[in-house]
Every structure is written in C-alpha cells, then in structure tokens.
Scaffold this motif. Structure first.
Motif, mmCIF file in Angstrom:
data_model
loop_
_atom_site.group_PDB
_atom_site.id
_atom_site.type_symbol
_atom_site.label_atom_id
_atom_site.label_comp_id
_atom_site.label_asym_id
_atom_site.label_seq_id
_atom_site.Cartn_x
_atom_site.Cartn_y
_atom_site.Cartn_z
ATOM 1 N N ARG A 282 38.186 29.411 20.261
ATOM 2 C CA ARG A 282 36.797 29.862 20.113
ATOM 3 C C ARG A 282 35.885 28.808 19.502
ATOM 4 O O ARG A 282 34.667 29.010 19.439
ATOM 5 N N SER A 286 31.434 32.682 16.721
ATOM 6 C CA SER A 286 31.915 33.837 15.970
ATOM 7 C C SER A 286 32.923 34.597 16.840
ATOM 8 O O SER A 286 33.005 34.378 18.058
ATOM 9 N N VAL A 287 33.677 35.465 16.220
ATOM 10 C CA VAL A 287 34.651 36.245 16.988
ATOM 11 C C VAL A 287 33.949 37.057 18.072
ATOM 12 O O VAL A 287 34.402 37.128 19.214
ATOM 13 N N SER A 288 32.815 37.624 17.727
ATOM 14 C CA SER A 288 32.089 38.441 18.712
ATOM 15 C C SER A 288 31.637 37.614 19.901
ATOM 16 O O SER A 288 31.789 38.022 21.062
ATOM 17 N N TRP A 290 32.867 34.749 20.884
ATOM 18 C CA TRP A 290 34.055 34.294 21.600
ATOM 19 C C TRP A 290 34.577 35.380 22.545
ATOM 20 O O TRP A 290 34.874 35.124 23.707
ATOM 21 N N LEU A 291 34.650 36.620 22.042
ATOM 22 C CA LEU A 291 35.134 37.719 22.888
ATOM 23 C C LEU A 291 34.158 38.002 24.026
ATOM 24 O O LEU A 291 34.564 38.381 25.121
ATOM 25 N N ARG A 306 37.392 46.752 16.885
ATOM 26 C CA ARG A 306 37.396 46.720 15.420
ATOM 27 C C ARG A 306 37.586 48.099 14.797
ATOM 28 O O ARG A 306 37.788 48.208 13.584
ATOM 29 N N GLU A 311 43.442 44.106 11.227
ATOM 30 C CA GLU A 311 42.590 43.030 11.707
ATOM 31 C C GLU A 311 42.733 42.842 13.218
ATOM 32 O O GLU A 311 43.794 43.116 13.794
ATOM 33 N N THR A 314 44.298 37.357 16.390
ATOM 34 C CA THR A 314 43.680 36.113 16.864
ATOM 35 C C THR A 314 44.545 35.393 17.887
ATOM 36 O O THR A 314 44.037 34.571 18.646
#
Length: 406
Positions: A282, A286-288, A290-291, A306, A311, A314
């Motif tokens: 990523r 951010s994770v969001s 990236w997803l 979430r 968690e 990853t």
C-alpha cells in the motif's frame, strides 16, 4: 334472467384481476375494499419501478416458490409471465426487460397501469366500493361496515382477496383471520417475508453508512448464495439479495436464535486474484485508500470489514479471505410492519385446485391471503395475478359458466 352476481373482497392485484376475468365472462361483479382507494400496496410497490414479472425460463420461475411450488405451478399454467406481460401491454402499457431479467412497464410506475385498468373495469360494469370493511356473514349474506352503516350483499359466489399481514397501513393487516377460523378454516401464523435482517452494528458504522448500498456483493446462508445488492440500514441489512434469503434466514433465527450471513464483497474475483492485487503493497496510502485502489472496495465495504472483531489483517492472503467472507451475525428479522410481504395465511390444504375453501363452498381465496411466499423480482406479483385468474375460473366452474359466456 340476470347473470350471477359475484362479490370480490379486496381491490389489490388478485381481486381486481378476478373481477376483470369474471366481468369478461358476463357476470355482475361487485368489488369491496376497506381502504379509501384501491390497490394501495400495488401503488407502493411501483414507486421504485413496478416489477410485474420476470423473463427467466418457466421451469426456473416455478422453482421460486419453495414448498408451494407444485401448487403455484398450476397457477402459472393459467396465467404465465408472458400472459401477464401481454395483459399489461393490452392496457396501453408497453413493457421492457431489464438487465436482471425483470419485466417492467416502460412508465415504470404502477399508477398509469392502474388508471387504465380501473377505467376498463368501469367500462365493463364492475362496481367498486371503497371504505367497506368485511365483517363476515349473516344469514348467508356477506356483511360490511361501511360509511353508511352495516351493509349486506347477496352473492352467488365470493372471492376473498384481502392480502396478508405486511404493510398494514396500506390495508392488509390480516384482520380477516378470526372470521375464517371461526368457520373452520385453518390459518397458518403470519410471518415476515422479504424483510430486512437485524445486525448489531456499532454506532459509528450505523451513523456513517446507514442508507448506503453494498453493490454487487454475494450473500451466503447455509448452502445458498445470492448475488445482488444489499442496503445498510441502522438495524442491519435489507435489499433484494437479503430478501432472496429471508425465508431461510427467518427459519434459522426462529430455530437457533441467531444465524450467520456471509458477505463476499468481491464475488467477481477469486481469493488468489484478489490476494495478488493486495500483495503489491500500500505504500504511503491509508488502509482505506489502499483497499479502494487495490481491492476496489467502496467506503461502506471498508467500514463493513472493520465491523468484524479484531484488526483488519494486513497479509494479502488473509485479507483477501476476509474480503471474500465477512461473517455477520443475524439476530432477528424486521417485523410485519416493515416486511414487503408475509408468509402464513389460509393453508393451501384448505382450498381445492380452484382455490375454493372446502369448509365454505362458493367462497374462493386468492393472493397473499394464502400461505405461500416468494422473493422479490416479479414473482410475488405474478403469483398474485395468477391466483386471481385461478379463483375467477373456479367461480365460473362452480356456477357452471364458460369463460366466454356473455
């Protein structure tokens, strides 16, 4: 000699279709409905696009009615999806087949079709009485509470088409049950069908995402998987894909108290293909983000990930498996007041193949008063119309009349 008079109680699709078929055969027809105007639930169903029927092959179509399929198959032989489509077009309402195979009027709404239909019925001499609430029978005649007081109506045959118990504010509240049970008719308890399911969202998720769709997902319960769309509600999930599983979900919740519904957020990708996309890393996203970029997930889909305890993984493989199988705990169903339709009603073994009550000769039952259910997608309306055709033909047989007689 005057032709026979038939009384139809209920001005929804089943009752009005029976009225049309009987008036076509030259009978005098009176329709009574407890609401101020006819077909209120029909109009509500058409607000987002009137889904009349479905274009799928008839063998698959018949299978949509679960345990009731053998009985309803005979109804569809009497009024097929093609017949219903031709009927709508005969009222000046051209139809089209959507990308999902569902059949809609080009106008999309129910109101133009209903106006044309009521005009046709009026031209054929059908009398429609509003605000007439059925109260049973007295001295062999059907009784009603009307704005002008108690009324009795003599009839050579009666068709009851008062609906089930969903959306009671639109007129179908199941209030007829006591009258029939008192006369020996067995009625199965009403249960919500095509209803949303309760899921214990966090306040954060519910506040942010209620009203947002989960598009092109696959829902799995037990050995059944349905692809489609679901809508996040504050209480849980609703929408076509949920409704297609609602009968199974309801039975499981009734039996076990809770049940598991699994959501595949990317049903078009295999676990391996999805993991390969996620394995690219990523970077500074951010994770969001990236997803969104790597997995093609919408913000509501990321929020759903979430909601699962623990968690978000990853590792590419574990995360792909999570995206492909979000397990939700269903704690209950929405009630009859929010359900699109209802299961329960007059048991099918209480009527013969003509839909005449064996306990009450000359009294026929049609539509959602009977104990059957179907998913949305045109299957509900198709069976309601078809049952009206069967009941009307049953009346004609009972009275010794031909459909073409005038």
């Amino acid at each position: 000699m005057a032709p026979p008079q038939v009384l139809i109680v209920g001005a929804g699709p089943a009752g009005l279709f029976a009225a049309e078929r009987l008036s076509d055969a030259g009978l005098r027809v009176i329709v009574a409905d407890r609401m101020p105007s006819p077909a209120r639930k029909f109009l509500m169903a058409g607000r987002g696009g009137l889904n009349l029927t479905h274009s799928e092959p008839i063998d698959r179509f018949r299978g949509r009615y679960a345990e009731a399929a053998p009985r309803i198959a005979a109804w569809l032989d009497r009024l097929s999806p093609a017949d219903l489509t031709a009927w709508a077009e005969g009222l000046g309402q051209p139809t089209f087949v959507g990308s999902s195979g569902r059949v809609f009027p080009q106008a999309m709404k129910a109101s133009p079709l209903l106006r044309a239909w009521l005009a046709r019925l009026a031209e054929r001499g059908v009398t429609l009485n509003a605000r007439w609430t059925w109260t049973g029978w007295a001295d062999g005649e059907t009784t009603f509470d009307t704005p002008d007081g108690l009324r009795t109506v003599p009839a050579d045959a009666v068709v009851l088409a008062m609906g089930g118990a969903s959306w009671p504010r639109l007129g179908s509240d199941g209030g007829w049950r006591d009258q029939l049970e008192a006369r020996g008719v067995e009625v199965a308890p009403f249960r919500p069908a095509n209803a949303g399911v309760n899921v214990g969202w966090s306040d954060v998720f519910a506040d942010r995402f209620a009203g947002q769709p989960l598009k092109t997902v696959a829902l799995t319960h037990g050995d059944r998987t349905v692809r489609g769309e679901a809508l996040v509600a504050r209480y849980g999930l609703e929408g076509g894909a949920v409704y297609a599983l609602s009968a199974d979900l309801r039975r499981a919740v009734d039996r076990d108290g809770t049940t598991t519904l699994t959501v595949d957020l990317r049903p078009d990708l295999s676990i391996e293909a999805l993991a390969a996309r996620l394995d690219r890393g990523r970077g500074k996203d951010s994770v969001s983000n990236w997803l969104r970029k790597a997995a093609g997930l919408s913000p509501v889909a990321v929020g759903l990930l979430r909601e699962i305890p623990g968690e978000v993984p990853t590792g590419a493989d574990k995360l792909a498996r999570r995206i492909k199988a979000v397990r939700l705990t269903v704690t209950g169903m929405q009630g009859l007041d929010r359900a699109i339709s209802s299961a329960g009603g007059v048991r099918l073994d209480q009527v013969d193949e003509r839909l005449m009550l064996t306990a009450l000769p000359g009294v026929f039952v049609a539509g959602e008063m009977l104990d059957w259910e179907a998913p949305t997608g045109g299957y509900l309306l198709q069976a309601c119309f078809a049952s009206g055709a069967v009941a009307a033909d049953g009346v004609l047989e009972w009275l010794g009349r031909d459909r073409g007689a005038a």
